[in-house]
Design a protein around this motif. Structure first.
Motif, PDB file in Angstrom:
ATOM      1  N   GLN A 237       0.836  -1.196   0.000  1.00 45.02           N
ATOM      2  CA  GLN A 237       0.000   0.000   0.000  1.00 45.02           C
ATOM      3  C   GLN A 237       0.875   1.251   0.000  1.00 45.02           C
ATOM      4  O   GLN A 237       1.847   1.333   0.752  1.00 45.02           O
ATOM      5  N   PRO A 238       0.561   2.243  -0.830  1.00 42.48           N
ATOM      6  CA  PRO A 238       1.358   3.480  -0.872  1.00 42.48           C
ATOM      7  C   PRO A 238       1.206   4.277   0.413  1.00 42.48           C
ATOM      8  O   PRO A 238       0.125   4.320   1.016  1.00 42.48           O
ATOM      9  N   ILE A 239       2.283   4.891   0.846  1.00 45.84           N
ATOM     10  CA  ILE A 239       2.283   5.679   2.076  1.00 45.84           C
ATOM     11  C   ILE A 239       3.104   6.940   1.845  1.00 45.84           C
ATOM     12  O   ILE A 239       4.193   6.880   1.258  1.00 45.84           O
ATOM     13  N   THR A 240       2.610   8.072   2.326  1.00 49.10           N
ATOM     14  CA  THR A 240       3.384   9.305   2.351  1.00 49.10           C
ATOM     15  C   THR A 240       3.732   9.630   3.795  1.00 49.10           C
ATOM     16  O   THR A 240       2.855   9.701   4.650  1.00 49.10           O
ATOM     17  N   PHE A 241       5.014   9.783   4.058  1.00 46.60           N
ATOM     18  CA  PHE A 241       5.511  10.059   5.402  1.00 46.60           C
ATOM     19  C   PHE A 241       5.737  11.557   5.518  1.00 46.60           C
ATOM     20  O   PHE A 241       6.605  12.122   4.855  1.00 46.60           O
ATOM     21  N   GLU A 242       4.948  12.192   6.392  1.00 44.38           N
ATOM     22  CA  GLU A 242       4.943  13.645   6.507  1.00 44.38           C
ATOM     23  C   GLU A 242       5.395  14.077   7.904  1.00 44.38           C
ATOM     24  O   GLU A 242       5.791  13.250   8.737  1.00 44.38           O
ATOM     25  N   THR A 243       5.292  15.365   8.158  1.00 47.64           N
ATOM     26  CA  THR A 243       5.701  15.925   9.445  1.00 47.64           C
ATOM     27  C   THR A 243       4.899  15.325  10.592  1.00 47.64           C
ATOM     28  O   THR A 243       5.437  15.075  11.676  1.00 47.64           O
ATOM     29  N   GLN A 244       3.622  15.067  10.368  1.00 46.28           N
ATOM     30  CA  GLN A 244       2.787  14.485  11.421  1.00 46.28           C
ATOM     31  C   GLN A 244       3.306  13.113  11.834  1.00 46.28           C
ATOM     32  O   GLN A 244       3.338  12.779  13.025  1.00 46.28           O
ATOM     33  N   PHE A 245       3.703  12.308  10.857  1.00 46.49           N
ATOM     34  CA  PHE A 245       4.286  10.995  11.156  1.00 46.49           C
ATOM     35  C   PHE A 245       5.532  11.146  12.004  1.00 46.49           C
ATOM     36  O   PHE A 245       5.731  10.421  12.991  1.00 46.49           O
ATOM     37  N   HIS A 305       9.023  15.626   2.913  1.00 44.56           N
ATOM     38  CA  HIS A 305       8.194  14.434   2.915  1.00 44.56           C
ATOM     39  C   HIS A 305       8.889  13.310   2.145  1.00 44.56           C
ATOM     40  O   HIS A 305       9.671  13.566   1.223  1.00 44.56           O
ATOM     41  N   CYS A 306       8.589  12.087   2.544  1.00 45.74           N
ATOM     42  CA  CYS A 306       9.061  10.892   1.833  1.00 45.74           C
ATOM     43  C   CYS A 306       7.847  10.072   1.411  1.00 45.74           C
ATOM     44  O   CYS A 306       6.840  10.039   2.120  1.00 45.74           O
ATOM     45  N   ARG A 307       7.957   9.409   0.275  1.00 43.28           N
ATOM     46  CA  ARG A 307       6.822   8.637  -0.237  1.00 43.28           C
ATOM     47  C   ARG A 307       7.275   7.216  -0.589  1.00 43.28           C
ATOM     48  O   ARG A 307       8.338   7.028  -1.192  1.00 43.28           O
ATOM     49  N   TYR A 308       6.446   6.256  -0.187  1.00 42.00           N
ATOM     50  CA  TYR A 308       6.670   4.847  -0.530  1.00 42.00           C
ATOM     51  C   TYR A 308       5.635   4.428  -1.561  1.00 42.00           C
ATOM     52  O   TYR A 308       4.429   4.563  -1.332  1.00 42.00           O
ATOM     53  N   LEU A 309       6.111   3.914  -2.693  1.00 40.74           N
ATOM     54  CA  LEU A 309       5.229   3.522  -3.790  1.00 40.74           C
ATOM     55  C   LEU A 309       5.481   2.070  -4.182  1.00 40.74           C
ATOM     56  O   LEU A 309       6.508   1.753  -4.790  1.00 40.74           O
ATOM     57  N   PRO A 310       4.566   1.161  -3.875  1.00 43.50           N
ATOM     58  CA  PRO A 310       4.743  -0.239  -4.280  1.00 43.50           C
ATOM     59  C   PRO A 310       4.589  -0.453  -5.774  1.00 43.50           C
ATOM     60  O   PRO A 310       4.827  -1.566  -6.261  1.00 43.50           O
TER      61      PRO A 310
END
Length: 420
Positions: A237-245, A305-310
């Motif tokens: 599943q795609p995830i965006t890692f932001e400041t809140q994370f 931000h960092c993004r994970y894309l399967p």
């Protein structure tokens, strides 16, 4: 723990799985989109196409829901394809980007792996503007000789051993707006680079990672690494890692290791101008690993931000022997501990120390209790190697910080990384 890997495209008629003596590792796809995996033991075989459809529906349900942004869909045997089909509209082909791309592969004395990697790059639907192979402290000229067989691949020699040295050298000599890294023991999906670079769809995205699937699971060590440890596969599943994370986890150490793997990652070039290159104390040839996750930590700490894309897929060849796996797990934990100390050094975030002195010891105590109860079965075969890595970590950090350069440790690092 050894498996035959079978890739199953749900847009095609499902096969019947015949009875065999080895377990199966099934990866379900919708065209070029990986949706999940399941394992099947020899006792569960043969498996009819109807039973396989049921298994597929159960496996991919959460992934499909995440893409469709709904919690109500139920995938059933009779209409699994009908419910998955809307993904064609949800996940369109990535648009053409004007960003130039530099692809960097760091290697050391593994020409047989590197050859397969470079051959897979020739099948890419969207090629990089430049491909750079950094030969890190080689013992002979076999890698340089191999590179001559591949047109358009640039060869760089980095005599100083260490993956971070090699990666920083590649950055220094590259020109692309996007800097992409993969490893020599990886083969890439034809759409990999196109999908990976599509992740930079907004200016705050500074790093993008993709999924790392197993190339083969032919030995017990490979199966154990993939299914029990899961260090490279970060899910479907795609995830965006932001400041809140970052803020949510800061008190107990931000789990930046969940962002991805160094075998499949890309960065905006600007981030190296802003934050420096990879820390020379981390990575293979130094502390062992975590040069990638420490960079993601820096990005998040500075508001990026960092993004994970399967959707960006590569295939990795895991260590085949248990001796190699034990060495790898020791290096992983040693590098992880050094990264925690470096992150505290640079940012003064106390959660890194809490993980080091509190959470990690507690975790390994619980793991030891379970291992004793289960008679130290095969899944605990790397326990002592991991524990040794944790114990060596603080000493490695102190030694490397002191001996990296005779100047002040941070000045020594900055003098190298700020060039990039």
């Amino acid at each position: 723990m050894a498996y035959d890997i079978i890739h199953i495209d749900l847009s095609h008629p499902l096969p019947q799985l015949r009875a065999i003596s080895r377990s199966l590792y099934l990866i379900f796809w919708w065209h070029h989109l990986p949706l999940g995996y399941a394992t099947v033991t020899p006792e569960e075989l043969p498996l009819s196409d109807a039973a396989l459809a049921t298994l597929a529906a159960q496996t991919i349900q959460s992934t499909v829901r995440s893409y469709l942004k709904t919690s109500s869909c139920e995938l059933t045997l009779t209409h699994v394809s009908d419910l998955v089909a809307p993904l064609d509209d949800i996940i369109p082909s990535p648009a053409h980007s004007d960003l130039s791309v530099s692809l960097i592969i760091c290697t050391r004395d593994r020409p047989e792996y590197l050859k397969r990697c470079l051959q897979s790059l020739q099948q890419l639907t969207s090629a990089a503007n430049e491909i750079i192979v950094v030969d890190n402290a080689p013992q002979d000229d076999s890698t340089q000789t191999l590179i001559q067989q591949f047109e358009g691949v640039h060869y760089l020699l980095e005599p100083q051993p260490g993956l971070s040295h090699a990666r920083n050298t590649g950055i220094q000599h590259s020109q692309g707006d996007i800097v992409v890294f993969t490893d020599d023991d990886v083969c890439v999906h034809p759409l990999w680079l196109q999908q990976l670079c599509a992740g930079f769809s907004s200016p705050e995205i500074m790093a993008v990672t993709g999924i790392v699937l197993p190339k083969e699971l032919e030995t017990d060590a490979q199966g154990l690494f993939e299914l029990s440890y899961g260090y490279l596969n970060n899910g479907y599943q795609p995830i965006t890692f932001e400041t809140q994370f970052f803020r949510q986890h800061q008190a107990t150490a931000v789990p930046v290791w969940d962002i991805g793997a160094g075998a499949n990652m890309a960065f905006r070039r600007d981030i190296f101008n802003q934050l420096g290159g990879f820390d020379l104390r981390l990575g293979a040839g130094a502390a062992g690993c975590s040069e990638d996750s420490e960079m993601w930590y820096r990005i998040l700490a500075h508001g990026g931000h960092c993004r994970y894309l399967p959707t960006a897929v590569v295939y990795h060849s895991h260590r085949r022997a248990f001796a190699g796996l034990q060495q790898q797990m020791q290096a992983y934990m040693q590098g992880h501990v050094v990264a925690l100390l470096i992150q505290f050094e640079k940012h003064r975030h106390w959660g890194n120390l809490w993980r080091l002195v509190g959470l990690l010891p507690l975790n390994y105590l619980r793991l030891l209790i379970r291992a004793i109860r289960n008679g130290f079965q095969r899944q605990y075969s790397t326990y002592w190697s991991e524990l040794l890595g944790c114990c060596l970590g603080p000493f490695t950090y102190l030694w490397m910080t002191q001996h990296l350069d005779r100047r002040h440790p941070q000045e020594a690092i900055d003098s190298v990384t700020n060039r990039y």
